[in-house]
Write a protein that holds these residues in place. Structure first.
Motif, short mmCIF file in Angstrom:
data_model
loop_
_atom_site.label_atom_id
_atom_site.label_comp_id
_atom_site.label_asym_id
_atom_site.label_seq_id
_atom_site.Cartn_x
_atom_site.Cartn_y
_atom_site.Cartn_z
N GLY A 53 0.83 -1.21 0.00
CA GLY A 53 0.00 0.00 0.00
C GLY A 53 0.86 1.26 0.00
N MET A 66 0.22 -4.48 -7.60
CA MET A 66 -0.76 -4.64 -6.52
C MET A 66 -1.59 -5.91 -6.75
N GLY A 102 -19.13 0.12 -5.15
CA GLY A 102 -18.05 0.94 -5.69
C GLY A 102 -16.67 0.45 -5.32
N ILE A 104 -14.02 -2.91 -4.75
CA ILE A 104 -13.83 -4.34 -5.05
C ILE A 104 -12.79 -5.00 -4.13
N HIS A 105 -12.26 -4.26 -3.14
CA HIS A 105 -11.27 -4.86 -2.23
C HIS A 105 -12.00 -5.87 -1.31
N ASP A 106 -11.56 -7.13 -1.37
CA ASP A 106 -12.30 -8.10 -0.55
C ASP A 106 -11.42 -9.02 0.29
N GLY A 108 -9.61 -8.37 3.06
CA GLY A 108 -9.89 -8.17 4.50
C GLY A 108 -11.26 -8.70 4.88
N SER A 150 -17.50 -3.54 4.58
CA SER A 150 -16.07 -3.28 4.43
C SER A 150 -15.85 -2.25 3.33
N MET A 153 -11.72 2.32 0.50
CA MET A 153 -11.55 3.52 -0.30
C MET A 153 -12.34 4.69 0.28
N THR A 154 -11.85 5.89 0.01
CA THR A 154 -12.55 7.09 0.51
C THR A 154 -13.83 7.41 -0.27
N GLY A 182 -12.22 -1.76 7.55
CA GLY A 182 -11.46 -1.48 6.33
C GLY A 182 -10.64 -0.21 6.51
N ALA A 202 -9.76 -8.08 12.01
CA ALA A 202 -10.75 -9.15 12.03
C ALA A 202 -11.03 -9.65 13.45
C1 B12 Z 1 -4.49 -5.28 -2.53
C2 B12 Z 1 -5.01 -3.95 -2.96
C3 B12 Z 1 -5.74 -3.91 -4.16
C4 B12 Z 1 -6.16 -5.16 -4.93
C5 B12 Z 1 -7.42 -5.74 -4.26
C6 B12 Z 1 -7.55 -7.24 -4.42
C7 B12 Z 1 -8.71 -7.79 -3.62
N1 B12 Z 1 -9.27 -8.87 -4.11
O1 B12 Z 1 -9.08 -7.28 -2.58
C8 B12 Z 1 -6.43 -4.56 -6.34
C9 B12 Z 1 -5.13 -4.60 -7.12
C10 B12 Z 1 -7.54 -5.25 -7.17
C11 B12 Z 1 -6.75 -3.12 -5.98
C12 B12 Z 1 -7.48 -2.26 -6.80
C13 B12 Z 1 -7.63 -0.92 -6.55
N2 B12 Z 1 -7.11 -0.20 -5.52
CO1 B12 Z 1 -6.26 -1.04 -3.98
N3 B12 Z 1 -5.21 -1.58 -2.54
C14 B12 Z 1 -4.78 -2.77 -2.17
C15 B12 Z 1 -3.91 -2.61 -0.90
C16 B12 Z 1 -2.45 -2.57 -1.32
C17 B12 Z 1 -4.06 -3.68 0.16
C18 B12 Z 1 -5.50 -3.98 0.63
C19 B12 Z 1 -5.52 -5.28 1.42
O2 B12 Z 1 -5.93 -6.32 0.92
N4 B12 Z 1 -4.98 -5.25 2.66
C20 B12 Z 1 -4.85 -6.45 3.52
C21 B12 Z 1 -6.13 -6.70 4.31
C22 B12 Z 1 -5.96 -7.93 5.19
O3 B12 Z 1 -6.35 -5.57 5.13
P1 B12 Z 1 -7.75 -4.79 5.22
O4 B12 Z 1 -8.48 -4.89 3.94
O5 B12 Z 1 -7.51 -3.48 5.81
O6 B12 Z 1 -8.62 -5.69 6.23
C23 B12 Z 1 -8.40 -5.81 7.63
C24 B12 Z 1 -9.09 -4.70 8.46
O7 B12 Z 1 -9.21 -3.47 7.79
C25 B12 Z 1 -10.40 -5.32 8.87
N5 B12 Z 1 -11.57 -5.24 7.98
C26 B12 Z 1 -11.67 -5.14 6.64
N6 B12 Z 1 -12.94 -5.17 6.26
C27 B12 Z 1 -13.70 -5.31 7.35
C28 B12 Z 1 -15.08 -5.41 7.53
C29 B12 Z 1 -15.61 -5.53 8.81
C30 B12 Z 1 -17.07 -5.64 8.99
C31 B12 Z 1 -14.72 -5.56 9.95
C32 B12 Z 1 -15.27 -5.66 11.30
C33 B12 Z 1 -13.34 -5.46 9.77
C34 B12 Z 1 -12.84 -5.35 8.48
O8 B12 Z 1 -10.06 -6.69 9.04
C35 B12 Z 1 -9.13 -7.09 8.03
C36 B12 Z 1 -8.25 -8.18 8.56
O9 B12 Z 1 -7.70 -7.90 9.80
C37 B12 Z 1 -4.43 -1.22 -0.36
C38 B12 Z 1 -3.49 -0.46 0.57
C39 B12 Z 1 -4.01 -0.34 1.98
N7 B12 Z 1 -3.31 0.44 2.78
O10 B12 Z 1 -5.03 -0.89 2.38
C40 B12 Z 1 -4.76 -0.50 -1.67
C41 B12 Z 1 -5.77 0.64 -1.67
C42 B12 Z 1 -6.95 0.31 -0.77
N8 B12 Z 1 -6.21 0.65 -3.09
C43 B12 Z 1 -6.41 1.84 -3.55
C44 B12 Z 1 -6.84 2.15 -4.88
C45 B12 Z 1 -6.84 3.61 -5.25
C46 B12 Z 1 -7.24 1.14 -5.77
C47 B12 Z 1 -7.80 1.33 -7.18
C48 B12 Z 1 -8.81 2.48 -7.34
C49 B12 Z 1 -6.60 1.48 -8.13
C50 B12 Z 1 -6.93 1.78 -9.58
N9 B12 Z 1 -6.38 2.88 -10.05
O11 B12 Z 1 -7.66 1.08 -10.21
C51 B12 Z 1 -8.48 -0.04 -7.42
C52 B12 Z 1 -9.91 -0.14 -6.83
C53 B12 Z 1 -11.00 -0.28 -7.76
C54 B12 Z 1 -12.33 -0.35 -7.00
N10 B12 Z 1 -13.34 0.29 -7.53
O12 B12 Z 1 -12.45 -0.93 -5.94
C55 B12 Z 1 -6.14 2.92 -2.50
C56 B12 Z 1 -7.44 3.54 -1.95
C57 B12 Z 1 -7.28 5.02 -1.71
C58 B12 Z 1 -8.50 5.65 -1.11
N11 B12 Z 1 -8.38 6.09 0.13
O13 B12 Z 1 -9.53 5.75 -1.72
C59 B12 Z 1 -5.25 2.13 -1.46
C60 B12 Z 1 -5.38 2.62 -0.01
C61 B12 Z 1 -3.77 2.25 -1.93
C62 B12 Z 1 -3.18 3.64 -1.73
N12 B12 Z 1 -2.29 3.76 -0.78
O14 B12 Z 1 -3.53 4.57 -2.41
N13 B12 Z 1 -6.22 -2.79 -4.77
#
Ligand code: B12
Length: 227
Positions: A53, A66, A102, A104-106, A108, A150, A153-154, A182, A202
């Motif tokens: 990230g 990514m 809107g 597609i991150h899934d 987490g 979850s 994104m902003t 998220g 989680a």
């Molecule tokens: C991997 C990733 C992708 C993958 C996603 C694959 C997939 N199947 O999920 C791909 C490459 C497809 C992708 C696409 C995009 N991405 Co992306 N991505 C990431 C990245 C690097 C990691 C996310 C991740 O999986 N983290 C690991 C998991 C385990 O962590 P987590 O999701 O946070 O989940 C934990 C907690 O948050 C919590 N949690 C999560 N959900 C929930 C729900 C509930 C109910 C509860 C209780 C807890 C909980 O528990 C989880 C486990 O402990 C992030 C960076 C970041 N800092 O998050 C950017 C990030 C989220 N992406 C970003 C962007 C911009 C995009 C794109 C728009 C890029 C583009 N130009 O196309 C597209 C999105 C298109 C869309 N419409 O959704 C930005 C979002 C910026 C913003 N604030 O809006 C980020 C922050 C990167 C950045 N630094 O700019 N991405």
């Protein structure tokens, strides 16, 4: 022989480098070493994803990198998540979960889902990019106690607000609780839009969902006694 720290670092590196080929074998090696699956996920894979990230934000990584990292993480999760120990007692609760419209991150969301199932909950997973009305319709249809949303994104924060608004308009907020999670949400955001809880990861999410389900079950019992 590798140490625990070396294996956790290796898991992180697998994600950073998008090493799909070795992802499964390194996850298996971590399990064989005796590392708890949850530790391997949170102290290994997730640490790698944080670095990815940061690299994306600094424009060192682009979408293709990514995507590879996401694929590598999913491969390793395929080995680790089924090994998360089931909860000791069976929980009576139905949870509807999904990534909001809107977004597609899934990854987490899928981890939260796996932990909920391990804790004994019935989970109805709506997937990703889930329309607002689908959360509400499904919760109504199955009689869910909790909706989990979850988003990472902003721009999609407003999708959560819309679900909350629809739940209020339909008078459902007293029997369906909501939790958000998220990278783009926080406790403050949850409070502001009227979500009942926020889970930073989680594990915290599952603990808070348990409290929410208990609240609903207690309220239903009270209502039954009164009638
Ligand atoms: C991997 C990733 C992708 C993958 C996603 C694959 C997939 N199947 O999920 C791909 C490459 C497809 C992708 C696409 C995009 N991405 Co992306 N991505 C990431 C990245 C690097 C990691 C996310 C991740 O999986 N983290 C690991 C998991 C385990 O962590 P987590 O999701 O946070 O989940 C934990 C907690 O948050 C919590 N949690 C999560 N959900 C929930 C729900 C509930 C109910 C509860 C209780 C807890 C909980 O528990 C989880 C486990 O402990 C992030 C960076 C970041 N800092 O998050 C950017 C990030 C989220 N992406 C970003 C962007 C911009 C995009 C794109 C728009 C890029 C583009 N130009 O196309 C597209 C999105 C298109 C869309 N419409 O959704 C930005 C979002 C910026 C913003 N604030 O809006 C980020 C922050 C990167 C950045 N630094 O700019 N991405």
């Amino acid at each position: 022989m590798a140490s625990e720290k070396e294996l956790l670092d290796r898991l992180s590196e697998i994600v950073v480098k998008g090493n799909i080929v070795e992802a499964k074998s390194v996850a298996e090696a971590a399990l064989a070493f005796g590392i708890e699956p949850w530790k391997a996920i949170s102290n290994g894979l997730t640490q790698g994803m944080k670095i990815v990230g940061e690299k994306f934000a600094k424009k060192e990584y682009y979408l293709p990198e990514m995507l590879l990292s996401a694929k590598a993480m999913q491969e390793a999760l395929g080995v680790l998540l089924p090994m998360v120990k089931p909860g000791s007692q069976k929980s009576a609760g139905k949870i509807v979960i999904g990534t909001v419209e809107g977004d597609i991150h899934d990854i987490g969301k899928n981890i939260v889902k796996a932990l909920l199932i391990a804790a004994g909950y019935e989970v109805i997973d709506l997937g990703k990019d889930v329309p607002t009305e689908e959360f509400v319709r499904k919760a109504q249809e199955v009689g869910a106690q909790v909706i989990g949303m979850s988003t990472l994104m902003t721009p999609t924060l407003e999708s959560i607000e819309r679900v909350e608004q629809e739940l209020r308009e339909k008078g459902m907020k007293n029997h369906v609780k909501t939790i958000v999670g998220g990278a783009s949400v926080s406790q403050d955001f949850a409070r502001k839009v009227g979500s009942d809880a926020y889970g930073k990861d989680a594990v915290e999410g599952v603990n808070k969902i348990k409290l929410l389900v208990d609240t609903i079950v207690a309220a239903v019992e009270q209502a039954k006694k009164r009638s």
